[in-house]
Motif scaffolding. Structure first.
Motif, mmCIF file in Angstrom:
data_model
loop_
_atom_site.group_PDB
_atom_site.id
_atom_site.type_symbol
_atom_site.label_atom_id
_atom_site.label_comp_id
_atom_site.label_asym_id
_atom_site.label_seq_id
_atom_site.Cartn_x
_atom_site.Cartn_y
_atom_site.Cartn_z
ATOM 1 N N LEU A 44 0.837 -1.197 0.000
ATOM 2 C CA LEU A 44 0.000 0.000 0.000
ATOM 3 C C LEU A 44 0.870 1.245 0.000
ATOM 4 O O LEU A 44 2.016 1.221 0.444
ATOM 5 C CB LEU A 44 -0.883 0.037 1.243
ATOM 6 N N GLY A 45 0.295 2.361 -0.467
ATOM 7 C CA GLY A 45 0.975 3.644 -0.402
ATOM 8 C C GLY A 45 0.114 4.721 -1.015
ATOM 9 O O GLY A 45 -0.910 4.430 -1.654
ATOM 10 N N PRO A 46 0.497 5.977 -0.842
ATOM 11 C CA PRO A 46 -0.243 7.063 -1.470
ATOM 12 C C PRO A 46 -0.234 6.924 -2.992
ATOM 13 O O PRO A 46 0.686 6.320 -3.569
ATOM 14 C CB PRO A 46 0.527 8.319 -1.039
ATOM 15 N N GLU A 47 -1.232 7.485 -3.639
ATOM 16 C CA GLU A 47 -1.294 7.408 -5.097
ATOM 17 C C GLU A 47 -0.080 8.071 -5.736
ATOM 18 O O GLU A 47 0.543 7.523 -6.642
ATOM 19 C CB GLU A 47 -2.572 8.084 -5.604
ATOM 20 N N GLU A 48 0.285 9.259 -5.249
ATOM 21 C CA GLU A 48 1.415 10.009 -5.810
ATOM 22 C C GLU A 48 2.645 9.799 -4.938
ATOM 23 O O GLU A 48 3.022 10.652 -4.157
ATOM 24 C CB GLU A 48 1.074 11.500 -5.927
ATOM 25 N N MET A 49 3.277 8.639 -5.080
ATOM 26 C CA MET A 49 4.463 8.337 -4.289
ATOM 27 C C MET A 49 5.723 8.777 -5.012
ATOM 28 O O MET A 49 5.816 8.685 -6.234
ATOM 29 C CB MET A 49 4.570 6.828 -4.029
ATOM 30 N N HIS A 50 6.695 9.266 -4.249
ATOM 31 C CA HIS A 50 8.022 9.520 -4.803
ATOM 32 C C HIS A 50 8.627 8.183 -5.219
ATOM 33 O O HIS A 50 8.330 7.141 -4.626
ATOM 34 C CB HIS A 50 8.891 10.190 -3.735
ATOM 35 N N GLU A 51 9.478 8.194 -6.234
ATOM 36 C CA GLU A 51 10.045 6.944 -6.742
ATOM 37 C C GLU A 51 10.850 6.188 -5.687
ATOM 38 O O GLU A 51 11.003 4.960 -5.776
ATOM 39 C CB GLU A 51 10.918 7.213 -7.964
ATOM 40 N N ASP A 52 11.380 6.894 -4.702
ATOM 41 C CA ASP A 52 12.113 6.243 -3.613
ATOM 42 C C ASP A 52 11.339 6.266 -2.305
ATOM 43 O O ASP A 52 11.897 6.002 -1.240
ATOM 44 C CB ASP A 52 13.479 6.903 -3.421
ATOM 45 N N GLY A 53 10.039 6.578 -2.398
ATOM 46 C CA GLY A 53 9.221 6.521 -1.194
ATOM 47 C C GLY A 53 8.987 5.080 -0.770
ATOM 48 O O GLY A 53 9.001 4.158 -1.596
ATOM 49 N N ALA A 54 8.766 4.865 0.507
ATOM 50 C CA ALA A 54 8.566 3.514 1.030
ATOM 51 C C ALA A 54 7.088 3.149 1.041
ATOM 52 O O ALA A 54 6.217 4.000 1.251
ATOM 53 C CB ALA A 54 9.135 3.416 2.448
ATOM 54 N N MET A 55 6.833 1.873 0.814
ATOM 55 C CA MET A 55 5.474 1.343 0.876
ATOM 56 C C MET A 55 5.229 0.703 2.244
ATOM 57 O O MET A 55 6.164 0.385 2.971
ATOM 58 C CB MET A 55 5.258 0.298 -0.222
ATOM 59 N N LEU A 56 3.952 0.501 2.555
ATOM 60 C CA LEU A 56 3.552 -0.278 3.718
ATOM 61 C C LEU A 56 3.145 -1.654 3.220
ATOM 62 O O LEU A 56 2.310 -1.781 2.320
ATOM 63 C CB LEU A 56 2.378 0.385 4.437
ATOM 64 N N GLU A 57 3.755 -2.690 3.774
ATOM 65 C CA GLU A 57 3.383 -4.055 3.438
ATOM 66 C C GLU A 57 2.541 -4.619 4.565
ATOM 67 O O GLU A 57 2.969 -4.653 5.724
ATOM 68 C CB GLU A 57 4.625 -4.931 3.233
ATOM 69 N N HIS A 127 7.833 18.185 2.636
ATOM 70 C CA HIS A 127 8.176 17.351 1.495
ATOM 71 C C HIS A 127 7.398 16.047 1.583
ATOM 72 O O HIS A 127 6.930 15.662 2.654
ATOM 73 C CB HIS A 127 9.682 17.038 1.466
ATOM 74 N N GLY A 128 7.266 15.387 0.462
ATOM 75 C CA GLY A 128 6.604 14.088 0.427
ATOM 76 C C GLY A 128 5.100 14.195 0.307
ATOM 77 O O GLY A 128 4.481 15.170 0.739
ATOM 78 N N ALA A 129 4.501 13.173 -0.303
ATOM 79 C CA ALA A 129 3.050 13.136 -0.443
ATOM 80 C C ALA A 129 2.382 13.047 0.922
ATOM 81 O O ALA A 129 2.935 12.484 1.863
ATOM 82 C CB ALA A 129 2.645 11.935 -1.299
ATOM 83 N N LYS A 130 1.186 13.620 1.023
ATOM 84 C CA LYS A 130 0.443 13.536 2.274
ATOM 85 C C LYS A 130 0.223 12.074 2.629
ATOM 86 O O LYS A 130 -0.128 11.259 1.785
ATOM 87 C CB LYS A 130 -0.906 14.250 2.145
ATOM 88 N N TRP A 131 0.461 11.732 3.876
ATOM 89 C CA TRP A 131 0.319 10.403 4.461
ATOM 90 C C TRP A 131 1.432 9.440 4.038
ATOM 91 O O TRP A 131 1.402 8.268 4.407
ATOM 92 C CB TRP A 131 -1.041 9.762 4.148
ATOM 93 N N PRO A 179 14.695 13.650 0.365
ATOM 94 C CA PRO A 179 13.865 13.949 1.543
ATOM 95 C C PRO A 179 12.630 13.058 1.643
ATOM 96 O O PRO A 179 12.137 12.793 2.744
ATOM 97 C CB PRO A 179 13.464 15.416 1.332
ATOM 98 N N GLU A 180 12.138 12.588 0.494
ATOM 99 C CA GLU A 180 10.918 11.781 0.484
ATOM 100 C C GLU A 180 11.137 10.341 0.927
ATOM 101 O O GLU A 180 10.179 9.605 1.148
ATOM 102 C CB GLU A 180 10.309 11.784 -0.925
ATOM 103 N N GLU A 181 12.390 9.914 1.043
ATOM 104 C CA GLU A 181 12.657 8.545 1.469
ATOM 105 C C GLU A 181 12.322 8.353 2.952
ATOM 106 O O GLU A 181 12.338 9.305 3.728
ATOM 107 C CB GLU A 181 14.132 8.188 1.228
ATOM 108 N N MET A 182 12.040 7.115 3.299
ATOM 109 C CA MET A 182 11.777 6.778 4.698
ATOM 110 C C MET A 182 13.097 6.601 5.439
ATOM 111 O O MET A 182 14.084 6.139 4.866
ATOM 112 C CB MET A 182 10.967 5.485 4.771
ATOM 113 N N SER A 183 13.123 6.976 6.700
ATOM 114 C CA SER A 183 14.288 6.754 7.550
ATOM 115 C C SER A 183 13.917 5.782 8.661
ATOM 116 O O SER A 183 12.766 5.390 8.817
ATOM 117 C CB SER A 183 14.790 8.078 8.139
ATOM 118 N N VAL A 184 14.929 5.370 9.422
ATOM 119 C CA VAL A 184 14.718 4.491 10.575
ATOM 120 C C VAL A 184 14.981 5.288 11.841
ATOM 121 O O VAL A 184 16.005 5.970 11.951
ATOM 122 C CB VAL A 184 15.660 3.263 10.540
#
Length: 262
Positions: A44-57, A127-131, A179-184
């Motif tokens: 799952l993920g937002p419709e407009e995700m950055h190419e390096d944005g993380a998904m939720l599995e 930065h990044g898509a909402k949610w 900036p749109e990438e997920m961090s830990v």
């Protein structure tokens, strides 16, 4: 090696209830799904995700109710700067559980819970898509060992820290991450407590350029040999951090029809 964080995985008791929650309240869309023998996996993920944005599995095992231990902390999702209160009120109007409102968090963030009790932090970002996923928080028993794991074995950078009288938060991400990438987020409590892993929390996934080469490099750096590529039909692999958190290693084919390597 400093692969991008591809997704974070959680387990749920009721697949349709969880899908409805994330699709209704966070406007997530289904990116792909895999139906296995007795289990289902959905990205799952937002419709407009950055190419390096993380998904939720989301993983659902038939007939099982996951146990959420305290070694797993939360996922954090983004809303635009200045929209925290409005976003939280919208969720309350939609019937989401009132867990920690913005006022109780000093107006800087807030928390809700999904149907399984997984905590979802709401943070403000420019930065990044909402949610979209901002970070995933895990608790660690030895901050030096945890930081050393991510910085030495994966080549990640420590990009931020916040220290209080009783605990500290450390943020790590790949070098030159967008900036749109997920961090830990690594949370370390000073009182020496230990944690229960549970099975509600699954794993983090790091996307790599060459699965076998990067696995070999991890082995040279003495990462845990948990599930090597050969044991996973050379489709993916798993290591573990010093606290036992599982980390999947995955090489993606950008031309493939499916997000799954099955």
């Amino acid at each position: 090696m400093d692969g991008t964080l591809d997704h974070t995985m959680i387990r749920v008791a009721d697949l349709e209830e969880s899908l409805d929650w994330y699709q209704t309240h966070l406007d997530y869309e289904e990116k792909d799904r895999h139906e296995g023998d007795g289990f289902t996996i959905v990205y799952l993920g937002p419709e407009e995700m950055h190419e390096d944005g993380a998904m939720l599995e989301i993983t659902h095992n038939e007939g099982e109710t996951p146990d959420i231990g305290d070694a797993w902390g939360h996922i954090a999702v983004r809303v635009p700067e200045g929209e925290l209160e409005a976003a939280y009120e919208q969720l309350m109007e939609e019937g989401v559980e009132d867990y920690r409102d913005p006022e109780s968090c000093g107006g800087r963030y807030a928390f809700v819970k999904d149907p399984d009790g997984h905590e979802v932090e709401i943070v403000q970002r420019d930065h990044g898509a909402k949610w979209s996923l901002d970070h995933t928080m895990i608790r660690v028993e030895d901050a030096d060992a945890a930081l050393g794991f991510w910085t030495r074995k994966f080549g990640y950078d420590e990009v931020g820290r916040w220290e209080s009288d009783t605990f500290a938060n450390y943020f790590v991400e790949p070098t030159d991450a967008a900036p749109e990438e997920m961090s830990v987020e690594l949370t370390y409590n000073y009182d020496g407590r230990s944690y229960e892993m549970g099975d509600g929390w699954g794993h983090l996934c790091v996307r790599l350029d060459d699965l076998q080469d990067d696995w070999d490099q991890l082995m040279t750096r003495e990462a845990a040999d948990y599930r090597d590529p050969e044991s996973c039909d050379d489709m993916y692999a798993f290591t573990k951090d010093p606290d036992g958190h599982e980390i999947e290693l995955l090489e993606r084919d950008s031309e493939a029809d499916s997000l799954f390597p099955f």
